[in-house]
Design a protein around this motif. Sequence first.
Motif, short mmCIF file in Angstrom:
data_model
loop_
_atom_site.label_atom_id
_atom_site.label_comp_id
_atom_site.label_asym_id
_atom_site.label_seq_id
_atom_site.Cartn_x
_atom_site.Cartn_y
_atom_site.Cartn_z
N ARG A 228 0.93 -1.22 -0.01
CA ARG A 228 -0.16 -0.09 0.01
C ARG A 228 0.99 1.15 0.06
N ALA A 229 0.23 2.34 -0.01
CA ALA A 229 1.01 3.65 -0.22
C ALA A 229 1.62 4.04 1.16
N ASP A 230 0.98 3.36 2.43
CA ASP A 230 1.89 3.48 3.32
C ASP A 230 2.90 2.07 3.82
N PHE A 231 3.18 1.57 2.65
CA PHE A 231 4.19 0.34 2.80
C PHE A 231 3.87 -0.75 3.56
N THR A 232 2.52 -0.77 3.94
CA THR A 232 2.07 -2.19 4.61
C THR A 232 1.67 -3.26 3.55
N ASP A 233 1.73 -4.50 3.64
CA ASP A 233 1.80 -5.43 2.58
C ASP A 233 0.41 -6.38 2.77
N PHE A 234 -0.01 -7.14 1.62
CA PHE A 234 -0.97 -7.87 1.66
C PHE A 234 -0.82 -8.74 0.46
N THR A 235 -1.49 -10.00 0.87
CA THR A 235 -1.16 -11.04 -0.11
C THR A 235 -2.77 -11.60 -0.78
N THR A 236 -2.91 -11.69 -2.12
CA THR A 236 -4.28 -12.30 -2.51
C THR A 236 -4.00 -13.53 -3.04
N SER A 237 -4.84 -14.54 -3.32
CA SER A 237 -4.62 -15.94 -3.76
C SER A 237 -5.89 -16.41 -4.43
N ASN A 238 -5.85 -16.95 -5.70
CA ASN A 238 -6.93 -17.72 -6.07
C ASN A 238 -6.58 -18.86 -6.90
N SER A 239 -7.39 -19.97 -6.86
CA SER A 239 -7.00 -21.40 -7.51
C SER A 239 -8.24 -21.91 -7.75
N GLY A 240 -8.27 -22.93 -8.63
CA GLY A 240 -9.48 -23.78 -9.22
C GLY A 240 -9.22 -24.13 -10.39
N PHE A 241 -10.22 -24.52 -11.17
CA PHE A 241 -10.05 -24.94 -12.51
C PHE A 241 -10.40 -23.90 -13.68
N GLY A 242 -9.05 -24.15 -14.54
CA GLY A 242 -9.23 -23.06 -15.65
C GLY A 242 -9.96 -23.68 -16.86
N ASP A 243 -9.73 -22.79 -17.95
CA ASP A 243 -10.27 -23.03 -19.37
C ASP A 243 -9.98 -24.38 -19.82
N MET A 244 -10.54 -25.25 -20.20
CA MET A 244 -10.22 -26.58 -21.04
C MET A 244 -9.76 -26.30 -22.52
N ALA A 245 -8.84 -27.06 -22.93
CA ALA A 245 -8.39 -26.89 -24.42
C ALA A 245 -8.81 -28.27 -24.81
N PHE A 246 -9.37 -28.11 -26.19
CA PHE A 246 -9.54 -29.14 -26.97
C PHE A 246 -9.03 -28.92 -28.55
N GLY A 247 -8.62 -29.89 -29.18
CA GLY A 247 -8.59 -29.72 -30.61
C GLY A 247 -7.98 -30.99 -31.46
#
Length: 348
Positions: free
Chosen positions: A139-158
């Motif tokens: 942040r502007a006051d130089f305190t930190d934070f972390t965000t996370s995300n996980s799960g199923f992504g786009d499937m590919a075929f071909g």
Amino acid sequence: MLLRLIVGYCVIGVFASAAVAGPGSRRSLADKHAPAGIMGDHLHEPGKWMVEYKYMNMFMEDNRIGENTISDSSALGTSTPVGPPGPGITTDGITTNRAATPTQMTMEMHMAHVMYGATDDITLYTMAMLPNISMDHTRADFTDFTTSNSGFGDMAFGALLRLYSDDCQDWILNLGCSVPTGDIFETTSIPTGSPTAFPYPMRLGSGTFNMRPGITFKRYYDWYSWGMQFQTDLPIGHNYRGYRVGEEYRFNSWNSILLTDNLSVSMRGEHLWRTAFDGKDPEANGTMISTNVEQFRGGYWYSLGFGAQYLWGSHYFNAEIVPTIAQEVDGVQLETDYAIIASWSRTF
């Protein structure tokens, strides 16, 4: 520029073909597949299956404007032109990162890949992806934070179609696509305390059906091989949140050297062009953080991959480390440092 690169590699291939006699078919040796970062480079015999697990870890750290790295303090509250900086452009444009700035991002990707030889000239494939994304901020006051995300992504075929083959070379057409199975609506309560949509780079999919046409050429010699591939990722329309991710164009070329019949080493060069997003998610506030600015998603990246391939019976191991050598990004973005890619596959 892209056309000159492709023509240049084709000319090199023609002269190399004339200079070295073809060794006959040798697609059963350690360099039978391209380096780990390449997909859609080989076919299978009718009725044959291949299963593969592929892992990728990409690491990004520090902010960049164009070709220049900037400090975290400079990234906070940065006023930046829309698109790449150029002569005479100073501080006109978008003021972003008023609340915080990203400082580091790690993206892990677990991929399950299945291929099936339908005919002599057609191989079908599908791939499921499980991304795990973590981004550090200050942040502007130089305190930190972390965000996370996980799960199923786009499937590919071909389908991979053999355009031409002889004892020592292949031309393969990739008619691929992806379907929007990846989540783009997940929210996080960090750091605001109330549900907020994840910024664009942390969403697990594109939200659109994407066409992924490509073409691959490979050439084998007695103790080495080389190849090149042009691959695209082209979203169709806009997703339900009102935007379309950028188009991607990748041009790869590589050389592999056989150390033994079962072991090879490789070097690969990759050019990646990515365009900006089109449209806008109404929940994305670009003035608060640069990862929500649609115009700041494009750019150019050049990477070198150093890899090794090992063949053990029907098992195939493939690994690469891929540092980014040069990059020019649009607006304020995290710069890409390197990726690690490894895979195991088996045919039966």
